[in-house]
Design a protein around this motif. Structure first.
Motif, short mmCIF file in Angstrom:
data_model
loop_
_atom_site.label_atom_id
_atom_site.label_comp_id
_atom_site.label_asym_id
_atom_site.label_seq_id
_atom_site.Cartn_x
_atom_site.Cartn_y
_atom_site.Cartn_z
N VAL A 1 47.06 13.07 14.51
CA VAL A 1 47.81 14.14 13.85
C VAL A 1 47.88 13.81 12.37
CG1 VAL A 1 49.99 15.39 13.70
CG2 VAL A 1 49.16 14.61 15.94
N LEU A 2 47.39 14.73 11.54
CA LEU A 2 47.33 14.50 10.10
C LEU A 2 47.95 15.67 9.37
CD1 LEU A 2 44.09 14.01 11.36
CD2 LEU A 2 44.21 12.45 9.40
N LEU B 1 43.73 14.50 3.45
CA LEU B 1 44.33 14.26 4.76
C LEU B 1 45.08 12.93 4.80
CD1 LEU B 1 41.39 15.35 7.10
CD2 LEU B 1 43.49 16.63 6.63
N ILE B 2 46.27 12.95 5.39
CA ILE B 2 47.07 11.74 5.57
C ILE B 2 47.58 11.72 7.00
CG2 ILE B 2 49.13 10.46 4.86
CD1 ILE B 2 48.95 11.74 2.15
N PRO B 3 47.38 10.63 7.75
CA PRO B 3 47.98 10.55 9.09
C PRO B 3 49.50 10.67 9.00
CG PRO B 3 46.31 8.85 8.80
CD PRO B 3 46.55 9.45 7.45
N VAL B 4 50.07 11.44 9.90
CA VAL B 4 51.53 11.63 9.89
C VAL B 4 52.25 10.30 10.08
CG1 VAL B 4 53.44 12.69 11.16
CG2 VAL B 4 51.44 14.05 10.54
N ILE B 5 51.60 9.34 10.75
CA ILE B 5 52.18 8.01 10.95
C ILE B 5 52.57 7.37 9.63
CG2 ILE B 5 49.95 6.82 10.90
CD1 ILE B 5 52.72 5.87 13.32
N ASP B 6 51.86 7.71 8.57
CA ASP B 6 52.11 7.10 7.26
C ASP B 6 53.14 7.86 6.44
OD1 ASP B 6 50.28 4.81 7.16
OD2 ASP B 6 48.70 6.30 7.33
N CYS B 7 53.63 8.97 6.95
CA CYS B 7 54.59 9.80 6.22
C CYS B 7 56.02 9.54 6.69
CB CYS B 7 54.25 11.29 6.39
SG CYS B 7 52.64 11.77 5.75
N LYS B 8 56.95 9.97 5.87
CA LYS B 8 58.37 9.90 6.21
C LYS B 8 58.80 11.29 6.67
CE LYS B 8 62.88 8.77 4.16
NZ LYS B 8 63.59 8.35 2.91
N SER B 9 59.66 11.35 7.69
CA SER B 9 60.07 12.66 8.20
C SER B 9 61.57 12.80 8.22
CB SER B 9 59.51 12.88 9.60
OG SER B 9 60.28 12.16 10.55
N TRP C 1 49.63 6.53 -1.77
CA TRP C 1 48.69 6.66 -0.67
C TRP C 1 47.26 6.37 -1.13
CZ3 TRP C 1 47.59 6.86 4.24
CH2 TRP C 1 46.40 7.47 4.66
N GLN C 2 46.52 5.64 -0.32
CA GLN C 2 45.11 5.33 -0.60
C GLN C 2 44.24 5.88 0.52
OE1 GLN C 2 44.05 3.82 -3.44
NE2 GLN C 2 46.20 3.77 -4.13
N ARG C 3 43.17 6.56 0.17
CA ARG C 3 42.33 7.20 1.18
C ARG C 3 41.52 6.21 2.01
NH1 ARG C 3 39.89 12.58 -1.89
NH2 ARG C 3 41.90 13.46 -2.50
N ASP C 4 41.39 4.97 1.53
CA ASP C 4 40.60 3.99 2.29
C ASP C 4 41.47 3.22 3.30
OD1 ASP C 4 42.07 2.50 0.52
OD2 ASP C 4 40.39 1.33 -0.25
#
Length: 210
Positions: free
Chosen positions: A134-135, A143-151, A170-173
């Motif tokens: 889930v991104l 695109l960023i995986p939701v795992i890396d976001c704050k909710s 955020w880094q794309r690699d």
């Protein structure tokens, strides 16, 4: 002399809001999906967004950018494609055939890293977050995986919305994005040439301890 007061730390000035254990669990889950997929198996990704975003003059451009950010060969679905004509909205009938979800959230303001989702998109996310990639698509970071976001869940309680905050550095690699895209690749990495798309499964929204 009194020491100079230190400047307050920006809580958004991070590369990810996930802690290392959450990241490792996510990557391991994505790697299992990649290992279990037979090359050539169709991969379907659903883009979820609100009606106002779909009616925007920028919708076609957003759809193109998201499609180009995903591995080659992915079938991209959205509301009008999954529920054409008079077909009623039935998420449960569609979700079982999906391999991933991309959120196209409404920015709080232009250039913001804060994205708002309505109650329908929130429920769609919750149904897949612990099982599939889930991104979120961010206009300036991709695109960023939701795992890396704050909710943060927002009122009203009877139809709660969701606010997602993308990490400032955020880094794309990152290994999480690489693993998520590999899990959406119809061909296993290394078996067929693929286009370069670089530019808390258990508790996916638990922020790391401060």
């Amino acid at each position: 002399m009194h020491p100079k007061p230190t400047a307050p730390t920006d809580p958004l000035d991070v590369e990810t809001f996930a802690n290392p254990v959450q990241q490792r669990r996510f990557v391991a889950a994505m790697n299992r999906i990649t290992a279990d997929r037979e090359p050539g198996t169709p991969v379907r990704v659903y883009i979820t967004t609100g009606p106002q975003m779909r009616k925007s003059s920028k919708w076609d451009a957003w759809l193109t950018r998201i499609t180009e950010s995903l591995p080659e060969g992915v079938e991209v679905l959205h509301y009008h494609k999954a529920f054409p004509g008079d077909r009623p909205y039935d998420w449960d009938a569609v979700a079982g055939d999906l391999d991933g979800l991309v959120i196209l959230g409404r920015q709080k303001r232009p250039g913001s890293r804060v994205f708002l989702m309505g109650p329908v998109a929130r429920l769609e996310l919750r149904s897949l977050i612990a099982r599939k990639p889930v991104l979120i698509y961010t206009h300036n970071l991709g695109l960023i995986p939701v795992i890396d976001c704050k909710s943060q869940v927002l009122a009203p309680e009877d139809a709660p919305r969701l606010k997602l905050v993308a990490p400032k550095r955020w880094q794309r690699d990152t290994m999480t994005l690489t693993a998520a895209l590999n899990a959406l690749n119809p061909a296993k990495p290394g078996q067929e040439e693929r286009t370069d798309t670089t530019g808390h499964l258990a508790h996916p929204f638990v922020a790391p301890p401060q």
